[in-house]
Design a protein around this motif. Structure first.
Motif, PDB file in Angstrom:
ATOM      1  N   SER A 113      40.466  38.387  23.029  1.00 35.77           N
ATOM      2  CA  SER A 113      40.589  39.841  23.188  1.00 35.77           C
ATOM      3  C   SER A 113      39.493  40.372  24.095  1.00 35.77           C
ATOM      4  CB  SER A 113      40.536  40.517  21.830  1.00 35.77           C
ATOM      5  OG  SER A 113      39.292  40.307  21.235  1.00 35.77           O
ATOM      6  N   MET A 114      38.333  39.696  24.087  1.00 37.44           N
ATOM      7  CA  MET A 114      37.248  40.151  24.941  1.00 37.44           C
ATOM      8  C   MET A 114      37.589  39.944  26.416  1.00 37.44           C
ATOM      9  SD  MET A 114      33.317  39.168  24.506  1.00 37.44           S
ATOM     10  CE  MET A 114      33.446  39.206  22.746  1.00 37.44           C
TER      11      MET A 114
ATOM     12  N   TYR B 111      40.714  39.771  27.545  1.00 36.31           N
ATOM     13  CA  TYR B 111      41.764  40.762  27.807  1.00 36.31           C
ATOM     14  C   TYR B 111      41.129  42.110  28.096  1.00 36.31           C
ATOM     15  CZ  TYR B 111      45.379  37.618  25.929  1.00 36.31           C
ATOM     16  OH  TYR B 111      46.237  36.588  25.704  1.00 36.31           O
ATOM     17  N   ALA B 112      40.158  42.468  27.253  1.00 37.33           N
ATOM     18  CA  ALA B 112      39.508  43.766  27.417  1.00 37.33           C
ATOM     19  C   ALA B 112      38.928  43.889  28.814  1.00 37.33           C
ATOM     20  CB  ALA B 112      38.420  43.938  26.371  1.00 37.33           C
ATOM     21  N   SER B 113      38.270  42.822  29.277  1.00 35.64           N
ATOM     22  CA  SER B 113      37.655  42.915  30.598  1.00 35.64           C
ATOM     23  C   SER B 113      38.725  43.067  31.673  1.00 35.64           C
ATOM     24  CB  SER B 113      36.790  41.693  30.862  1.00 35.64           C
ATOM     25  OG  SER B 113      37.586  40.543  30.962  1.00 35.64           O
ATOM     26  N   GLU B 114      39.896  42.463  31.444  1.00 37.85           N
ATOM     27  CA  GLU B 114      40.959  42.605  32.449  1.00 37.85           C
ATOM     28  C   GLU B 114      41.479  44.038  32.509  1.00 37.85           C
ATOM     29  OE1 GLU B 114      43.992  39.598  31.939  1.00 37.85           O
ATOM     30  OE2 GLU B 114      42.428  38.063  31.962  1.00 37.85           O
ATOM     31  N   VAL B 115      41.743  44.606  31.334  1.00 36.47           N
ATOM     32  CA  VAL B 115      42.240  45.986  31.393  1.00 36.47           C
ATOM     33  C   VAL B 115      41.131  46.948  31.797  1.00 36.47           C
ATOM     34  CG1 VAL B 115      44.070  45.621  29.732  1.00 36.47           C
ATOM     35  CG2 VAL B 115      41.862  46.400  28.946  1.00 36.47           C
ATOM     36  N   ASP B 116      39.878  46.530  31.639  1.00 41.18           N
ATOM     37  CA  ASP B 116      38.787  47.363  32.139  1.00 41.18           C
ATOM     38  C   ASP B 116      38.676  47.282  33.651  1.00 41.18           C
ATOM     39  OD1 ASP B 116      38.083  48.353  29.726  1.00 41.18           O
ATOM     40  OD2 ASP B 116      36.435  46.976  29.358  1.00 41.18           O
ATOM     41  N   GLY B 117      39.467  46.411  34.240  1.00 36.29           N
ATOM     42  CA  GLY B 117      39.534  46.363  35.694  1.00 36.29           C
ATOM     43  C   GLY B 117      38.745  45.245  36.341  1.00 36.29           C
ATOM     44  N   ALA B 118      38.194  44.330  35.542  1.00 37.76           N
ATOM     45  CA  ALA B 118      37.390  43.258  36.123  1.00 37.76           C
ATOM     46  C   ALA B 118      38.296  42.180  36.727  1.00 37.76           C
ATOM     47  CB  ALA B 118      36.499  42.638  35.059  1.00 37.76           C
ATOM     48  N   ASN B 119      38.005  41.779  37.956  1.00 36.53           N
ATOM     49  CA  ASN B 119      38.765  40.666  38.532  1.00 36.53           C
ATOM     50  C   ASN B 119      38.177  39.356  38.034  1.00 36.53           C
ATOM     51  OD1 ASN B 119      36.457  40.155  40.066  1.00 36.53           O
ATOM     52  ND2 ASN B 119      37.176  41.447  41.747  1.00 36.53           N
ATOM     53  N   ARG B 120      38.779  38.256  38.448  1.00 35.48           N
ATOM     54  CA  ARG B 120      38.357  36.939  37.940  1.00 35.48           C
ATOM     55  C   ARG B 120      36.854  36.719  38.096  1.00 35.48           C
ATOM     56  NH1 ARG B 120      42.765  33.195  37.347  1.00 35.48           N
ATOM     57  NH2 ARG B 120      43.805  34.254  35.643  1.00 35.48           N
TER      58      ARG B 120
ATOM     59  N   GLN C  28      34.489  38.860  38.543  1.00 31.82           N
ATOM     60  CA  GLN C  28      33.684  39.750  37.697  1.00 31.82           C
ATOM     61  C   GLN C  28      33.752  39.328  36.234  1.00 31.82           C
ATOM     62  OE1 GLN C  28      35.620  43.292  39.091  1.00 31.82           O
ATOM     63  NE2 GLN C  28      33.776  44.005  40.146  1.00 31.82           N
TER      64      GLN C  28
ATOM     65  N   ILE D 228      31.222  38.481  31.894  1.00 31.75           N
ATOM     66  CA  ILE D 228      31.642  38.220  30.519  1.00 31.75           C
ATOM     67  C   ILE D 228      31.377  36.768  30.120  1.00 31.75           C
ATOM     68  CG2 ILE D 228      33.519  38.398  28.847  1.00 31.75           C
ATOM     69  CD1 ILE D 228      32.780  41.044  30.136  1.00 31.75           C
TER      70      ILE D 228
END
Ligand SMILES: Nc1ncnc2c1ncn2[C@@H]1O[C@H](COP(=O)(O)OP(=O)(O)OP(=O)(O)O)[C@@H](O)[C@H]1O
Ligand SMILES: [Mg+2]
Lengths: 347, 431
Positions: B314-315, B317-326, B328, B333
C-alpha cells in the motif's frame, strides 16, 4: 468533478471480479461503495485511482478520459485503509510528498502543507514521524496528503476501520466536514452501513461485483430494491417471514397480517418487517413468546418466536417491562411491510 | 535441574565451538606472531650449531673480532680421532709415527702442524695433502652440532673463547625458534607493508561498492519484473555464490586466458591474443573485483530483495497515486527503507572482504608481480606458501594478527552501532 465509470470490467486471470459496472459520481458528491467483504469494493477503488488496470470499460473524470492513464497522472487522492504513511518521513514531508515529486518549490510546499494541516487540524504535529502519532492523527495526515494536490477525486478505502469506536465517530464527521468544505468529489469504500449512511450523499450497494442499488441513504433504507439490500441495510437487521399473499398475508402458521396498501402480488412472497415497525406501539396482530432480550442502553432488542413458527425482531425503548418467556400480542405497521418475490426482487 | 544449568547445558556446544574455532586460532596467532618460527627453525626445539657459511654474520650478532678469529683458528691437536682419519687417507705408517711421537701435542697455527707433518720419517710431501691432513686435526666447534646449551657452552670454554661473547654466540648458534618482537618491527619497516595495506584498502573499497551498488540494482530491477522472470533472474545471479570457488574461478580463468573466451572473440576483430586477467594491473584488479563482486552482489540482492518485499504494497501504491514515478519511488520510498540492510551489508562485507583472499589466490595469486597482493594473501604467502621455500610462520602470524585486531575492533564498533540504533528507534514499518 464528475466521475463516470462505464461498463467497467475487472478480471484477475480467469476470475472475473467485476463485470459491466456503471457508476456515476456527481461533482462534489460523496458516494459510498458499500458491500460485504470480497464484493469488489477495493478492486473498483484501485481501478479508479489507476493502481490496477481496467480489463474493460472506460473511466472519465469530467470530460477527461483517464481509462489508460497511469496513476501518477490521474489526479486522485487516496486514503488507504492502513494509511500507508511513509515511516521515514516527518508528517510535514508526508503531506508535502505529492508536491515534492512534482518539483514544486520548497516555500510553496510549506505554504500548502500549512493550509492542509490547518484543515485537518494537525498543525502542531508536523515534526513528528508516523510512528509517534495516534491512529486518528495518522488518519488526518493521510487525509491531508491525499488532498494536497487538490485532486479531482478523493478515494477513501475503509478509512475508519482501524480506529476505536469513539475516534471513529469523531473522524466520521471530520471527514464529512472536510469533504463539504472543499467540495471535493469523493468515494468512500466501506463495509460498515452506519458509516455509509451517516457520511455519504448516496450509497452504491455492491454484491459480487454488481451494484444492487444506488440511492440516497434514507431512500435505500425505506425503499430497498431487493431482499439483499433490505437485509444488508439496517441495524438491528430486518426480519424476513414467508407468507402467501391473498386476502391477507397468510403466514401459514395460523396467523396473518393485513395486506399493505399498493401490493399487487399474490401467491408465495417473502415479507420483511423492520424491528421498529413491530411492537406494542403498533397495536396488536401477531402472537408469540419473547425468547431473548438484549439491552443496548438506549433501547432493547427483543426476539420473538411467533405462535406456529417464525421469528421476528423488535426494538423498544429501554425500560419496557418485557421479560423472556413472556407471551405477547404486538402489532405491525402494515404500510411499512416490504414484500419480495421468492427470487428476492422487490414487489 | 534448574533452568540456569539447563541453559548452560544448551550453550555448551556453542561455547566449545567458539573456543575451538575462534578463541584457539586467535590465541595461536598471537603466540606465533611473537616468535621467529620458520621452516628453518622448525616448530619444535632446535640444537646449537655455528654454520661455517654464516661466520661472517657473527660480527653483526655482536661477537668480538677476537672471538671470531679464535673460532676460525682454534688450533690443532693430535687426537686419536684425527689419527684414525689420517690413517684412512694417508696410510697406517704415517699415522703410527705421528701417534708415537706427537700424540696429545697442540699447535696454535696450521703452519706449525704442517711443519711437523713434513718432518716425519715418512713425510707427506705434497703441500696440498699436508694442508688437508692438518685440517683433520683442527679443534674447532664450527659445523659441530651440540644437543644442549651446556654442551655448547662447554665447548666454547674449551676453545678458549672470551666468556663475554658466550651469550651472543649461543643465541647465534641456536637453530630452533625463539620469542621475539622483531616481526612487528619488520612490518613497520618493510615497504611492502604499505603496499599491501593500500592494496587491501583499494580492494575492499571497490569490491564493497560494487557489491552494494550492483546488489541494489539487481534487487530493485528484479522487484519491478514479473514474479516468475524475477525469480529466474535471481536464481541465475545467485549461481556464483553456490558454485564452489575453485570451479567459479576456473571459469573466470577460462574466460580470460590467452586462448580463452574474450581472447577468442576479440581475436575475430584482429585484437592480438593476450591474457585478459594478468596482462596489466588494471585488468587484474578489474577481474578480481568482478569475481568477488558478483559473489557479494548476489548476497546483497537476496537481502535487499526481501527487504523491499517487506515494504507494504500500500505504501508503494500510495507513492504512485501521489504522483511519484519509478525513479522517485526508488529514490524516496524504497532506498530510505533499505538503509539498515545496506548498513548491515556494508558492515558484514567489510569484515569478510578484509579477511578473504581465496578468490584472489585462485585467480591472480597476487600477481602480476605483487600488484593484487592483499594483506590476508600476504599473510598466507608469508606463512604458508612462499616461493623461497622458507615459510615464515612468525611473520605470517604477525600479518594475520593485525587483521584480527582490525576485525575485532570493527565488529565491536558495528555491534555498538546496531544495538544503539535498535534501542533508539522503534520498528518503523507497521502493517
Ligand atoms: N490480485 C488479485 N488476484 C486475484 N483475485 C483478486 C485479487 N484482488 C482481489 N481479488 C478478488 O476479487 C474479489 C474482490 O476483492 P476486493 O478486494 O475488491 O474485495 P472488497 O470488497 O474490497 O472486500 P473487503 O471488504 O474484504 O476489503 C475477491 O473475491 C478477491 O478474492
Ligand atoms: Mg477491500
Amino acid at each position: 468533478m464528475e466521475l463516470r465509470l462505464e461498463k467497467f470490467t475487472k478480471r484477475f486471470g480467469e476470475v472475473t471480479v467485476i463485470e459491466d459496472m456503471d457508476l456515476t459520481v456527481e461533482s462534489g458528491e460523496m458516494m459510498a461503495l458499500l458491500g460485504p467483504s470480497g464484493c469488489g469494493k477495493s478492486t473498483t477503488l484501485f481501478a479508479i485511482c489507476g493502481i490496477h488496470k481496467m480489463s474493460g470499460g472506460s473511466l472519465h473524470f469530467g470530460d477527461r478520459n483517464v481509462t489508460t492513464m497511469p496513476a501518477q497522472q490521474r489526479s486522485v487522492g487516496v486514503v488507504f485503509q492502513n494509511y500507508a504513511l511513509y515511516p521515514h518521513m516527518t508528517v510535514e514531508q508526508n503531506i508535502g510528498f505529492p508536491l515534492k515529486v512534482q518539483r514544486v518549490s520548497k516555500s510553496e510546499i510549506r505554504e500548502e502543507v500549512a493550509r492542509l494541516s490547518d484543515l485537518v487540524q494537525i498543525g502542531n504535529l508536523l515534526d513528528r514521524r508516523p510512528a509517534q502519532l495516534s491512529g486518528g492523527q495518522q488518519q488526518r495526515v493521510a487525509l491531508a496528503r491525499a488532498m494536497i494536490r487538490k485532486p479531482d477525486v478523493l478515494l477513501l478505502d475503509e478509512p475508519l476501520a482501524n480506529l476505536d469506536a469513539k475516534l471513529r465517530l469523531e473522524m466520521r464527521s471530520e471527514i464529512r466536514r472536510i469533504q463539504r468544505e472543499t467540495g471535493i468529489t469523493a468515494i468512500l469504500v466501506t463495509h460498515d452501513q452506519v458509516e455509509a449512511m451517516s457520511m455519504c450523499d448516496r450509497i452504491a450497494l455492491m454484491k459480487e461485483g454488481q451494484i444492487m442499488q444506488l440511492a440516497a441513504p434514507e431512500e435505500m433504507y425505506a425503499n430497498p430494491s431487493s431482499q439483499f439490500v433490505a437485509g444488508f441495510l439496517g441495524n438491528p437487521p430486518i426480519s424476513f417471514l414467508d407468507a402467501v399473499a391473498g386476502e391477507r398475508l397468510d403466514l401459514g402458521t395460523g396467523q396473518s397480517l393485513a395486506r399493505p396498501f399498493g401490493l399487487e402480488a399474490t401467491g408465495d412472497v417473502v415479507i420483511g418487517i423492520r424491528p421498529e415497525f413491530f411492537g406494542p406501539q403498533h397495536g396488536t396482530g401477531l402472537e408469540g413468546e419473547v425468547i431473548f432480550v438484549e439491552p443496548q442502553g438506549r433501547e432493547e432488542l427483543i426476539d420473538v418466536r411467533l405462535e406456529g413458527g417464525g421469528e421476528i425482531r423488535s426494538v423498544l425503548p429501554a425500560g419496557e417491562p418485557v421479560k423472556p418467556g413472556e407471551r405477547i400480542n404486538w402489532g405491525v405497521a402494515t404500510d411499512r411491510i416490504l414484500a419480495f418475490a421468492k427470487d428476492g426482487t422487490r414487489l | 535441574m534448574t533452568s540456569r544449568t539447563l541453559g548452560i547445558g544448551f550453550l555448551t556446544p556453542a561455547l566449545v565451538a567458539v573456543f575451538i574455532f575462534f578463541f584457539l586460532p586467535v590465541m595461536l596467532t598471537v603466540v606465533f606472531a611473537f616468535t621467529n618460527m620458520s621452516t628453518s627453525t622448525g616448530i619444535t626445539d632446535g640444537d646449537y650449531r655455528i654454520i661455517g657459511d654464516r661466520l661472517r654474520n657473527l660480527s653483526d650478532a655482536g661477537v668480538s673480532q677476537a672471538s671470531i678469529d679464535k673460532l676460525e683458528a682454534a688450533g690443532y691437536q693430535i687426537t686419536e680421532a684425527g689419527l684414525a682419519a689420517l690413517a684412512e687417507q694417508f696410510g697406517e705408517d704415517t699415522a703410527d709415527e705421528l701417534r708415537d711421537d706427537f700424540l696429545g701435542q697442540s699447535y696454535a697455527k696450521r703452519r706449525d702442524l704442517e711443519r711437523v707433518l713434513r718432518s716425519l720419517d715418512d713425510p707427506i710431501r705434497k703441500t696440498r695433502d699436508r694442508k688437508a691432513a692438518a685440517d683433520l686435526f683442527a679443534v674447532s666447534i664450527i659445523n659441530t652440532r651440540f644437543d644442549t646449551e651446556e654442551e655448547f657452552r662447554a665447548a666454547l670454554t674449551s676453545t678458549g673463547i672470551d666468556a663475554g661473547d658466550h651469550d651472543a654466540l649461543t643465541r647465534f648458534a641456536y637453530t630452533g625458534w625463539g620469542w621475539t618482537r622483531d616481526n612487528f618491527r619488520l612490518l613497520l619497516e618493510l615497504p611492502s607493508t604499505l603496499r599491501y595495506a593500500a592494496n587491501t584498502a583499494f580492494y575492499v573499497l571497490c569490491t564493497l561498492s560494487f557489491n552494494i551498488l550492483f546488489g541494489l540494482f539487481l534487487a530493485i530491477s528484479t522487484f519491478y519484473l514479473p514474479a516468475k522472470l524475477a525469480n529466474t533472474f535471481r536464481a541465475i545471479w545467485f549461481l556464483p555464490r553456490i558454485l564452489p570457488p575453485v570451479l567459479y574461478v576456473l571459469m573466470w580463468n577460462w574466460f580470460t586466458w590467452d586462448t580463452g573466451f574474450i581472447s577468442t572473440v576479440t581475436g575475430w576483430f584482429g585484437v592480438p591474443q593476450q591474457n585478459w586477467m594478468m596482462q596489466t594491473t588494471t585488468r587484474a584488479w578489474t577481474v578480481i573485483i568482478l569475481i568477488n563482486g558478483f559473489v557479494g552482489a548476489s548476497l546483497g540482492m537476496i537481502l535487499f530483495s526481501s527487504a523491499i518485499k517487506a515494504i507494504p504494497t500500500s505504501m508503494l501504491y500510495a507513492s504512485e497515486v501521489d504522483g511519484a514515478n519509478r525513479w522517485q519511488q526508488v529514490r524516496y520510498i524504497i532506498l530510505p527503507q533499505l538503509r539498515w540492510p545496506i548498513l548491515f551489508m556494508t558492515a558484514y562485507q567489510t569484515l569478510s572482504l578484509l579477511t578473504s583472499f581465496e578468490y584472489i589466490l585462485l585467480a591472480t595469486d597476487g600477481g602480476p608481480g605483487r600488484a593484487t597482493e592483499v594483506w590476508a594473501l600476504a599473510a598466507y604467502h608469508t606463512a604458508l606458501n612462499n616461493y623461497g621455500g622458507n615459510l615464515q610462520y612468525g611473520l605470517g602470524a604477525a600479518y594475520a594478527l593485525v587483521l584480527v585486531v582490525i576485525g575485532i575492533a570493527a565488529s565491536a564498533l558495528y555491534l555498538r552501532l546496531f544495538n544503539f540504533r535498535e534501542l533508539l528507534i522503534k520498528p518503523r514499518i507497521e502493517q
